[in-house]
Design a protein around this motif. Structure first.
Motif, PDB file in Angstrom:
ATOM      1  N   LEU A 195      49.479 -54.793  78.094  1.00 43.44           N
ATOM      2  CA  LEU A 195      48.729 -53.831  78.819  1.00 43.44           C
ATOM      3  C   LEU A 195      49.639 -52.601  78.906  1.00 43.44           C
ATOM      4  N   ARG A 196      50.811 -52.582  78.910  1.00 39.90           N
ATOM      5  CA  ARG A 196      51.879 -51.454  78.781  1.00 39.90           C
ATOM      6  C   ARG A 196      51.483 -50.687  77.535  1.00 39.90           C
ATOM      7  N   GLN A 197      51.592 -51.450  76.371  1.00 40.21           N
ATOM      8  CA  GLN A 197      51.282 -51.261  74.995  1.00 40.21           C
ATOM      9  C   GLN A 197      49.878 -50.302  75.004  1.00 40.21           C
ATOM     10  N   ARG A 198      48.710 -50.876  75.395  1.00 40.71           N
ATOM     11  CA  ARG A 198      47.537 -50.366  75.424  1.00 40.71           C
ATOM     12  C   ARG A 198      47.631 -49.005  76.264  1.00 40.71           C
ATOM     13  N   ILE A 199      48.265 -48.846  77.518  1.00 34.48           N
ATOM     14  CA  ILE A 199      48.095 -47.785  78.197  1.00 34.48           C
ATOM     15  C   ILE A 199      49.091 -46.570  77.396  1.00 34.48           C
ATOM     16  N   ALA A 200      50.010 -47.082  76.533  1.00 33.82           N
ATOM     17  CA  ALA A 200      50.916 -46.197  75.943  1.00 33.82           C
ATOM     18  C   ALA A 200      50.101 -45.486  74.664  1.00 33.82           C
ATOM     19  N   ALA A 201      49.057 -46.492  74.246  1.00 32.27           N
ATOM     20  CA  ALA A 201      48.275 -45.945  73.002  1.00 32.27           C
ATOM     21  C   ALA A 201      46.918 -45.220  73.558  1.00 32.27           C
ATOM     22  N   GLY A 202      47.091 -44.939  74.919  1.00 34.49           N
ATOM     23  CA  GLY A 202      45.848 -44.176  75.505  1.00 34.49           C
ATOM     24  C   GLY A 202      44.452 -44.758  75.584  1.00 34.49           C
ATOM     25  N   CYS A 203      44.469 -45.998  75.941  1.00 37.52           N
ATOM     26  CA  CYS A 203      43.290 -46.722  76.306  1.00 37.52           C
ATOM     27  C   CYS A 203      42.635 -46.026  77.402  1.00 37.52           C
ATOM     28  N   ASN A 204      41.425 -45.992  77.545  1.00 40.79           N
ATOM     29  CA  ASN A 204      40.550 -45.605  78.517  1.00 40.79           C
ATOM     30  C   ASN A 204      40.685 -46.607  79.730  1.00 40.79           C
ATOM     31  N   LEU A 205      41.381 -45.936  81.090  1.00 35.78           N
ATOM     32  CA  LEU A 205      41.237 -47.003  81.964  1.00 35.78           C
ATOM     33  C   LEU A 205      40.120 -47.096  82.932  1.00 35.78           C
ATOM     34  N   GLU A 206      39.449 -46.104  82.731  1.00 30.19           N
ATOM     35  CA  GLU A 206      38.040 -46.256  83.396  1.00 30.19           C
ATOM     36  C   GLU A 206      36.912 -46.836  82.776  1.00 30.19           C
ATOM     37  N   GLU A 207      37.190 -47.389  81.550  1.00 27.88           N
ATOM     38  CA  GLU A 207      36.271 -47.991  80.800  1.00 27.88           C
ATOM     39  C   GLU A 207      35.516 -49.334  81.666  1.00 27.88           C
TER      40      GLU A 207
END
Length: 271
Positions: A195-207
């Motif tokens: 999840l940290r990797q996905r957040i760092a890659a700019g994933c949409n947290l509100e999707e």
């Protein structure tokens, strides 16, 4: 060897744990106990259910996944259970207990009154496994079905009998995580690094998913406070996560951790 399970090794069917012993496992049911439970339920239990209970009355199986030929809210190709209810009323998870009995799911959660709800799922009440007596009548041999509360109580047939269902349970490893999206798997498995990797890659947290739930709301359903904290620290909106967690807490005491954290997060954001 149990007559109902001829050729099937039940000696290692159950997973032993203090949690199962405290919440599921009851003493072996006597014929009088079985009849009393059946009267209260209004349905005759499958002989295989009774036979399994004579070996151990309720508990958590070693294999908890059952293959499906259509997708559910849990997976594309299987459902999962958290345990099998004991015959009686002494345990938290028993067919006629004070709280999570079979009727509870109909009266409190709106599940259809079609039989006996005997197995919970990891979604904390949002899907259940039941004995379905609609075709056979209250004294017949019921099918086993999955009822998906998240999809307007959609019913998926699993097995033609309780014995077939028990024989068909498979280990989680048989399915791996290929049927889940990476984020779904990470939430369920508490994989914070992913999840940290996905957040760092700019994933949409509100999707949102097909049920209009964000990642943090799904983390609340799965009771993953570490995931909730990580997503919140990354800026995710709490949206309905607290109300979801509070509802689950009414029925699942272990969700206290998520509720406490979400209340604290809400207070901090409102201050």
């Amino acid at each position: 060897m149990s007559k109902a399970f001829h050729g099937f090794d039940l000696s290692s069917f159950w997973r032993n744990s203090q949690y199962a012993a405290e919440n599921y496992v009851d003493r072996s049911p006597t014929p009088e106990m079985v009849k009393a439970v059946e009267r209260q339920l209004g349905f005759k239990l499958p002989a295989a259910y009774v036979e399994l209970a004579k070996i151990q009355n309720g508990g958590v199986p070693r294999n908890t996944s059952y293959r499906t030929d259509q997708p559910t809210s849990w997976s594309e190709d299987h459902v999962a259970i958290t345990g099998i209810y004991s015959i009686g009323g002494n345990k938290l998870y028993s067919l006629c207990g004070e709280t999570f009995n079979s009727r509870f799911w109909e009266q409190e959660w709106g599940y259809p009154a079609i039989g006996v709800y005997f197995a919970g799922c990891p979604s904390a009440g949002h899907d259940m496994v039941a004995l379905d007596y609609r075709q056979c009548g209250p004294d017949g041999e019921p099918q086993v079905i999955h009822v998906d509360q998240e999809d307007d109580y959609r019913i998926t047939r699993l097995a033609g009998s309780f014995e077939e269902f028990i024989r068909g349970l498979e280990p989680d490893e048989a399915f791996g995580s290929q049927t889940l999206s990476g984020v779904e798997r990470a939430i369920r498995e508490n994989d914070l690094d992913y999840l940290r990797q996905r957040i760092a890659a700019g994933c949409n947290l509100e999707e949102t998913d097909e049920y209009d739930r964000t990642m943090i709301e799904n983390a609340a359903i799965q009771n993953q406070p570490e995931v909730i904290e990580l997503l919140a620290s990354a800026g995710a909106s709490l949206r309905n996560a607290l109300s979801i967690a509070e509802r689950n807490l009414k029925y699942f005491p272990e969700h206290e951790a998520s509720v406490s954290l979400l209340r604290k997060l809400a207070e901090n954001r409102n201050s």
